[in-house]
Design an enzyme around this catalytic site. Structure first.
Site, PDB file in Angstrom:
ATOM      1  CB  ALA A  61      -0.878  -0.022   1.238  1.00 54.36           C
ATOM      2  N   GLY A 100       0.796  -5.077   1.029  1.00 53.61           N
ATOM      3  CA  GLY A 100      -0.323  -5.157   0.079  1.00 53.61           C
ATOM      4  C   GLY A 100       0.097  -5.769  -1.245  1.00 53.61           C
ATOM      5  CD  GLU A 103      -2.368  -7.639   2.724  1.00 50.13           C
ATOM      6  OE1 GLU A 103      -2.048  -6.461   2.469  1.00 50.13           O
ATOM      7  OE2 GLU A 103      -3.115  -7.937   3.656  1.00 50.13           O
TER       8      GLU A 103
HETATM    9  C1  LIG Z   1      10.222  -1.928  -1.333  1.00 46.26           C
HETATM   10  C2  LIG Z   1      11.544  -1.736  -0.650  1.00 46.26           C
HETATM   11  C3  LIG Z   1      12.112  -3.083  -0.206  1.00 46.26           C
HETATM   12  C4  LIG Z   1      12.531  -1.072  -1.648  1.00 46.26           C
HETATM   13  O1  LIG Z   1      13.747  -0.801  -0.988  1.00 46.26           O
HETATM   14  P1  LIG Z   1      14.853   0.159  -1.662  1.00 46.26           P
HETATM   15  O2  LIG Z   1      16.001   0.154  -0.739  1.00 46.26           O
HETATM   16  O3  LIG Z   1      15.037  -0.242  -3.053  1.00 46.26           O
HETATM   17  O4  LIG Z   1      14.190   1.594  -1.723  1.00 46.26           O
HETATM   18  P2  LIG Z   1      13.764   2.564  -0.544  1.00 46.26           P
HETATM   19  O5  LIG Z   1      13.359   1.803   0.656  1.00 46.26           O
HETATM   20  O6  LIG Z   1      14.777   3.609  -0.378  1.00 46.26           O
HETATM   21  O7  LIG Z   1      12.425   3.200  -1.134  1.00 46.26           O
HETATM   22  C5  LIG Z   1      12.476   4.035  -2.287  1.00 46.26           C
HETATM   23  C6  LIG Z   1      11.438   5.103  -2.122  1.00 46.26           C
HETATM   24  O8  LIG Z   1      10.150   4.505  -2.134  1.00 46.26           O
HETATM   25  C7  LIG Z   1       9.419   4.878  -0.983  1.00 46.26           C
HETATM   26  N1  LIG Z   1       8.549   3.750  -0.605  1.00 46.26           N
HETATM   27  C8  LIG Z   1       8.901   2.493  -0.431  1.00 46.26           C
HETATM   28  N2  LIG Z   1       7.844   1.732  -0.134  1.00 46.26           N
HETATM   29  C9  LIG Z   1       6.785   2.560  -0.126  1.00 46.26           C
HETATM   30  C10 LIG Z   1       5.395   2.375   0.096  1.00 46.26           C
HETATM   31  N3  LIG Z   1       4.874   1.150   0.386  1.00 46.26           N
HETATM   32  N4  LIG Z   1       4.606   3.440   0.033  1.00 46.26           N
HETATM   33  C11 LIG Z   1       5.105   4.652  -0.258  1.00 46.26           C
HETATM   34  N5  LIG Z   1       6.407   4.906  -0.509  1.00 46.26           N
HETATM   35  C12 LIG Z   1       7.230   3.864  -0.437  1.00 46.26           C
HETATM   36  C13 LIG Z   1      10.492   5.157   0.061  1.00 46.26           C
HETATM   37  O9  LIG Z   1       9.981   5.979   1.061  1.00 46.26           O
HETATM   38  C14 LIG Z   1      11.546   5.821  -0.800  1.00 46.26           C
HETATM   39  O10 LIG Z   1      11.185   7.157  -1.017  1.00 46.26           O
HETATM   40  P3  LIG Z   1      11.842   8.340  -0.164  1.00 46.26           P
HETATM   41  O11 LIG Z   1      11.322   9.563  -0.819  1.00 46.26           O
HETATM   42  O12 LIG Z   1      11.342   8.194   1.241  1.00 46.26           O
HETATM   43  O13 LIG Z   1      13.319   8.141  -0.225  1.00 46.26           O
HETATM   44  C15 LIG Z   1      11.406  -0.816   0.569  1.00 46.26           C
HETATM   45  O14 LIG Z   1      11.102   0.480   0.133  1.00 46.26           O
HETATM   46  C16 LIG Z   1      10.364  -1.224   1.544  1.00 46.26           C
HETATM   47  O15 LIG Z   1      10.606  -2.069   2.376  1.00 46.26           O
HETATM   48  N6  LIG Z   1       9.188  -0.606   1.466  1.00 46.26           N
HETATM   49  C17 LIG Z   1       8.107  -0.781   2.430  1.00 46.26           C
HETATM   50  C18 LIG Z   1       7.381  -2.070   2.214  1.00 46.26           C
HETATM   51  C19 LIG Z   1       6.230  -2.163   3.183  1.00 46.26           C
HETATM   52  O16 LIG Z   1       6.381  -2.025   4.365  1.00 46.26           O
HETATM   53  N7  LIG Z   1       5.047  -2.436   2.652  1.00 46.26           N
HETATM   54  C20 LIG Z   1       3.839  -2.501   3.418  1.00 46.26           C
HETATM   55  C21 LIG Z   1       3.034  -1.246   3.275  1.00 46.26           C
HETATM   56  S1  LIG Z   1       1.606  -1.201   4.326  1.00 46.26           S
HETATM   57  C22 LIG Z   1       0.517  -2.199   3.495  1.00 46.26           C
HETATM   58  O17 LIG Z   1       0.819  -2.706   2.451  1.00 46.26           O
HETATM   59  C23 LIG Z   1      -0.826  -2.369   4.142  1.00 46.26           C
HETATM   60  C24 LIG Z   1      -1.624  -3.440   3.499  1.00 46.26           C
HETATM   61  O18 LIG Z   1      -1.740  -4.575   4.293  1.00 46.26           O
HETATM   62  C25 LIG Z   1      -2.970  -2.935   3.093  1.00 46.26           C
HETATM   63  C26 LIG Z   1      -3.868  -2.541   4.192  1.00 46.26           C
HETATM   64  C27 LIG Z   1      -5.159  -1.977   3.731  1.00 46.26           C
HETATM   65  C28 LIG Z   1      -5.217  -0.563   4.126  1.00 46.26           C
HETATM   66  C29 LIG Z   1      -6.601  -0.067   4.088  1.00 46.26           C
HETATM   67  C30 LIG Z   1      -6.777   1.069   5.017  1.00 46.26           C
HETATM   68  C31 LIG Z   1      -7.745   0.664   6.016  1.00 46.26           C
HETATM   69  C32 LIG Z   1      -8.113   1.740   6.946  1.00 46.26           C
HETATM   70  C33 LIG Z   1      -8.567   1.094   8.229  1.00 46.26           C
HETATM   71  C34 LIG Z   1      -9.593   1.898   8.876  1.00 46.26           C
HETATM   72  C35 LIG Z   1     -10.795   1.033   9.124  1.00 46.26           C
HETATM   73  C36 LIG Z   1     -11.934   1.907   9.385  1.00 46.26           C
HETATM   74  C37 LIG Z   1     -13.152   1.069   9.609  1.00 46.26           C
HETATM   75  O19 LIG Z   1     -13.431   0.147   8.836  1.00 46.26           O
HETATM   76  O20 LIG Z   1     -13.824   1.356  10.576  1.00 46.26           O
END
Ligand SMILES: CC(C)(COP(=O)(O)OP(=O)(O)OC[C@H]1O[C@@H](n2cnc3c(N)ncnc32)[C@H](O)[C@@H]1OP(=O)(O)O)[C@@H](O)C(=O)NCCC(=O)NCCSC(=O)C[C@@H](O)CCCCCCCCCCCCC(=O)O
Length: 719
Positions: A61, A100, A103
Site C-alpha cells: 500500500a 499489500g 496480498e
Molecule cells: C520496497 C523496498 C524493499 C525497496 O527498498 P529500496 O532500498 O530499493 O528503496 P527505498 O526503501 O529507499 O524506497 C524508495 C522510495 O520509495 C518509498 N517507498 C517504499 N515503499 C513505499 C510504500 N509502500 N509506500 C510509499 N512509498 C514507499 C520510500 O519511502 C523511498 O522514497 P523516499 O522519498 O522516502 O526516499 C522498501 O522500500 C520497503 O521495504 N518498502 C516498504 C514495504 C512495506 O512495508 N510495505 C507494506 C506497506 S503497508 C501495506 O501494504 C498495508 C496493506 O496490508 C494494506 C492494508 C489496507 C489498508 C486499508 C486502510 C484501512 C483503513 C482502516 C480503517 C478502518 C476503518 C473502519 O473500517 O472502521
C-alpha cells in the site's frame, strides 16, 4: 498507473507503473480494477498475468496515503475480484512483493517468482497488520506457525524459502514475466476452485490454544509495549478459528484500532526518517545530491581492540580489501583469531563463503600506504590519535581519507593536526561495530563534501543507519545522553532506586533502563570522562556545596561506586549485583540501597516518593531539551537525524518514533511547561532550562514535526 497489453495472443498482461516501488496508490488501484475488468470481459483473453515495472512487483500500500483522506477503490474488494475471476490470474514477482503487494499476489491463483525476489508482510513494522486479507490468506496457504512467524516479525523471505513454504508455485532464474506468461498459457481453462485461497480451511494444527498462548507470550515479551505484533497474533488466530468472512471482519476491526494509533504514526515516521537521513546536508550548503563519493577499493583499520575488530569485519563484509594494523604482535595475533571467527560466524549465518582472505594483518603502519580510506580506532586519547594521524598523513598516498572512530573527541582538533583537514571525518561506530546499526558520520568545518559523501556511502554499504552530524562534545547521541543520565543520578539522590528508574524506562519501551545499561557498558567509562573534566573530588566531603561543581548540580554517586570497585557487570557489582563477574542477570542489591540511605543522610537529603511519571519527564525531557539545543546549533540537520540516531543506536522504542517525534506527540507546549516546572524546582540544573528553540517553536504555534525545518530556518532568519 496500470498498463494493459495483450501478449501471446490470449494473455492479458497488467503492468503496475508507480515508481520507485509500484506502491498501490489510488491511481494504481483504479488501474488494476479497470485492467482486470478489461481482461476478464475480453473473450480472446484466456488468462491474466500481473507484474510490476522496473524489476519490482509491488512495495505494498502507498504509505504516504495513510496520513490523508484515502480515495480510490479499496484494496479488499479489488483483490476479491481477482480471486473470484473465472480466468487464471498469475502474479509475476520480481524484486519485492511486500505488504499489500504480497496480498495482491495471494489473491492471484498462481505466483511465479524470480530467484532474487523477496516476499513478506512487513506491516507490523509500520504499526499495522496485513489488512487486505493477508492475515487470513497466508495462514490458509502455509499453515498457522509459519504465517505467525512471518506476520509477527515482518521478515522478508527469499524466493527459495517462499517456494519451500508454499507461498510461490515456481521460481525462475530467467525472465519472470516470460515464465509467468508461459505458465498462464499452460493453466488456461483449468478449474480455479482449489486455487482460491480464501476458500481453503486453515491446515489442521494440533494444540492450537497452546501454540497461540506460547506465541502471544513471546510476542508480548519482545514487543516492549508495541501493540501491532499482538494484533497480528489475534488476526491469525481469527484465521485459524473462524470462517473466512468472519476472519476478515476481525482483521478489519483490529486494523481500525491500529490504523489511527500513535504507534503506527511513529513507526511510519521512522520508515521515512531512515530514508530522509540519507539526504544529508551540511551548514556549508554541501548536500548528498551534489557531492560525489570517492570510489573505494582498499581500506585500513588502525588499532585492533574491540572496536577496530568489529570495524574490520564490517569493512571486509562489504567486499573491500582491508589492511588491519596493530603494532603489538600478541594483540595482532589475538585480533586475527577474533576477526576470523567473526567473519566465519557471519558467513555461516548468511550462507556465503567467509571473507578471510580480504583481510591482511600487519604490525607496520607503512602497510597502509596505498589504501583509499583509513579508519583509526586506537584508544580514546587525543594525544595518541594525533600521533597516529600525523603518521598516517606522512605514509598514505595523496587523497586518502582519514577517519577517526571516536565517541567524543574533537574531530576538528585532529583534522587541524594534518596537512589536509578536508580529508578528515569522524566515524562514530557503536560496539559491536559489525552488528550495531548506527553510524554517526561527523564532519568538521573543513571536512570536504566528498569525504562526508564517501563515509556516508560506506556506512550504507555496511548496512548502517548513517547520519551526518556536526562536531561537538558527544556529537548527537552521547551529548543528549548526558542530561538523561544526570537526571537519573539526581532522582536516586532524591529518593528513587535504580530499580524504580529502570522499570519506568523499560515500561516506556527502552530495551534497558539507564542503570542496567550503565552496568553493561561499565561505570568506569563515565568516571574516566568526569575525571578528565575535573569533576571528580575526594569522597569525604558532605553537604550541598559538594554537590555543586563547576557552578551546577553534580551527583558524585557514580564516582563513589567506582571508588568501591563497582564497575558493573564486568566486576559482578554496580547499580545491581550479579552472580559472578561477566554475568548478565541483574539482581537488586541490598548493599546499594543502604549505601543510598547513608549517602542521603550524609548530605542531609530527605528521600521522597518518586513516581514513574516524574522519572520519565525528568530523564526524557532533559534529553529532548538537549535535542532542541542540537537543532538550534545546527549540529543535526533535522529532527529525523536525532530520532534515527536514538532508535538505531540507543534503544529508544521504535514505536515511539524517537525523542523529537515523541516531544511532538506529547505536545511541545506540554514539554516546555514541564521543563519550566522542574527548572523552578531545580534551578541549579542548567539542562532543565528550556532551549530557546523549544520556546520559539511553541511561540510560533508548535508546528508539526515535518514543518520544524521550515520553522527553524524562519526563526533563524528573524534573528
Ligand atoms: C520496497 C523496498 C524493499 C525497496 O527498498 P529500496 O532500498 O530499493 O528503496 P527505498 O526503501 O529507499 O524506497 C524508495 C522510495 O520509495 C518509498 N517507498 C517504499 N515503499 C513505499 C510504500 N509502500 N509506500 C510509499 N512509498 C514507499 C520510500 O519511502 C523511498 O522514497 P523516499 O522519498 O522516502 O526516499 C522498501 O522500500 C520497503 O521495504 N518498502 C516498504 C514495504 C512495506 O512495508 N510495505 C507494506 C506497506 S503497508 C501495506 O501494504 C498495508 C496493506 O496490508 C494494506 C492494508 C489496507 C489498508 C486499508 C486502510 C484501512 C483503513 C482502516 C480503517 C478502518 C476503518 C473502519 O473500517 O472502521
Amino acid at each position: 498507473m496500470a498498463e494493459y497489453n495483450l501478449v501471446s495472443e490470449c494473455v492479458g498482461l497488467i503492468t503496475l507503473r508507480n515508481p520507485p516501488v509500484n506502491a498501490l496508490s489510488a491511481a494504481v488501484r483504479q488501474g488494476i480494477v479497470d485492467t482486470v475488468q478489461r481482461a476478464l470481459s475480453d473473450p480472446n483473453v484466456k488468462s491474466v498475468v500481473i507484474c510490476g515495472q522496473n524489476g519490482i512487483f509491488c512495495g505494498g500500500a502507498d504509505i504516504k496515503e495513510f496520513g490523508s483522506n484515502m480515495t480510490g477503490p479499496p484494496l479488499i474488494p479489488m483483490i476479491h475480484a481477482i480471486e473470484s475471476a473465472n480466468k487464471p490470474v498469475v502474479a509475476a514477482i520480481e524484486g519485492s512483493a511486500l505488504g499489500g503487494g504480497l496480498e495482491l499476489a495471494l489473491g492471484c491463483h498462481y505466483r511465479i517468482a524470480h530467484s532474487k525476489a523477496r516476499l513478506g508482510l512487513p506491516e507490523v513494522t509500520l504499526g499495522l497488520l496485513p489488512a487486505a486479507g493477508g492475515s487470513q490468506r497466508l495462514p490458509r496457504l502455509i499453515g498457522v506457525p509459519a504465517a505467525l512467524n512471518l506476520i509477527t516479525t515482518g521478515r522478508h523471505v527469499t524466493a527459495a524459502e517462499a517456494l519451500q513454504l508454499g507461498i510461490v508455485d515456481q521460481v525462475t532464474d530467467h525472465n519472470t514475466v516470460d515464465a509467468a506468461v508461459k505458465f498462464a498459457l499452460s493453466v488456461a481453462g483449468r478449474s480455479l476452485g482449489p486455487r482460491r485461497i480464501s476458500a481453503h480451511p486453515c491446515p489442521q494444527q494440533p494444540d492450537l490454544d497452546a501454540l497461540f498462548e506460547e506465541v502471544m507470550q513471546k510476542v508480548r515479551q519482545s514487543a516492549r509495549g508495541a501493540i501491532a505484533p499482538i494484533a497480528c497474533v489475534q488476526a491469525v488466530r481469527a484465521a485459524a478459528t473462524l470462517p473466512y468472512a468472519q476472519g476478515m471482519e476481525r482483521e478489519r476491526e483490529l486494523m481500525a484500532t491500529l490504523f489511527t494509533s500513535g504507534q503506527a504514526r511513529a513507526l511510519q515516521y521512522c520508515f521515512f526518517a531512515e530514508r530522509a537521513v540519507g539526504r544529508w546536508r551540511m551548514p556549508s550548503g554541501a548536500r548528498w545530491d551534489t557531492s560525489k563519493p570517492r570510489p573505494l577499493h582498499k581500506a585500513a583499520v588502525i588499532g585492533l581492540g574491540i572496536m577496530g575488530r568489529g570495524i574490520t569485519v564490517a569493512l571486509a563484509q562489504t567486499g573491500l580489501s582491508v589492511i588491519a594494523v596493530e603494532t603489538q604482535e600478541k594483540q595482532l595475533m589475538e585480533a586475527k583469531q577474533a576477526i576470523s571467527g567473526m567473519l566465519e560466524r557471519g558467513a555461516k549465518r548468511r550462507g556465503v563463503a567467509p571473507a578471510l582472505d580480504r583481510v591482511i594483518y600487519s604490525q607496520n603502519i607503512q602497510a597502509v600506504a596505498d589504501v583509499d580510506l583509513v579508519i583509526e580506532a586506537v584508544f580514546e586519547d587525543i594525544a595518541l590519535k594525533t600521533k597516529v594521524f600525523q603518521q598516517l598523513s606522512a605514509v598514505c598516498k595523496p587523497g586518502t581519507l582519514l577517519c577517526t572512530n571516536t565517541s567524543a573527541l574533537d574531530v576538528d582538533q585532529l583534522a587541524s593536526e594534518t596537512p589536509n583537514p578536508e580529508l578528515v571525518v569522524g566515524m562514530h561506530f557503536f560496539a559491536p561495530a559489525h552488528v550495531m546499526k548506527l553510524l554517526e558520520v561527523v564532519y568538521g568545518p573543513r571536512s570536504s563534501p566528498q569525504a562526508v559523501a564517501t563515509a556516508m556511502q560506506l556506512g550504507k554499504k555496511m548496512g548502517k543507519a548513517s547520519v551526518a552530524v556536526g562536531n561537538c562534545r558527544g556529537f548527537v547521541g552521547n551529548r543528549m545522553l548526558k542530561p538523561y543520565i544526570e537526571e537519573a543520578f539526581f532522582l536516586l539522590e532524591e529518593g528513587a532506586t535504580p530499580e524504580l528508574v529502570d522499570q519506568a524506562l523499560e515500561e516506556f519501551g527502552f530495551a534497558m533502563g539507564v542503570f542496567r545499561m550503565s552496568d553493561l557498558s561499565g561505570l568506569d567509562v563515565g568516571w574516566r570522562i568526569r575525571k578528565g573534566d575535573g569533576l571528580v573530588e575526594p569522597s569525604t566531603a558532605s553537604g550541598r556545596s559538594t554537590r555543586i561543581r563547576q557552578g551546577r548540580r553534580y551527583s558524585p554517586l557514580g564516582d563513589l561506586l567506582c571508588e568501591e570497585g563497582r564497575f558493573g557487570q564486568k566486576t559482578g557489582r554496580g547499580w545491581y549485583q550479579y552472580d559472578k563477574p561477566g554475568s548478565r542477570v541483574a539482581r537488586s542489591d541490598p548493599w546499594l540501597h543502604s549505601f543510598l540511605g547513608a549517602y542521603r543522610a550524609q548530605h542531609g537529603l530527605v528521600a521522597r516518593r518518586i513516581d514513574h511519571q516524574e522519572v520519565l519527564e525528568r530523564c526524557l525531557y532533559a534529553l529532548i531539551n538537549e535535542g532542541f539545543h542540537i537543532l538550534d546549533d545546527g549540529i543535526a540537520a533535522g529532527p529525523e537525524d536525532i530520532d534515527v540516531i536514538y532508535v538505531s543506536g540507543y534503544g529508544w522504542p521504535r514505536h515511539r518514533g524517537g525523542p523529537m517525534f515523541y516531544a511532538n506527540m506529547v505536545g511541545l507546549a506540554k514539554v516546555l511547561e514541564r521543563l519550566e516546572h522542574y527548572q523552578q524546582l531545580h534551578p541549579e540544573v542548567p539542562h532543565l532550562q528550556p532551549s530557546s528553540l523549544l520556546r520559539r517553536l511553541v511561540a510560533s504555534g508548535s508546528p508539526p514535526i515535518h514543518k520544524w525545518g521550515e520553522a527553524i530556518k524562519k526563526l533563524h532568519s528573524q534573528l
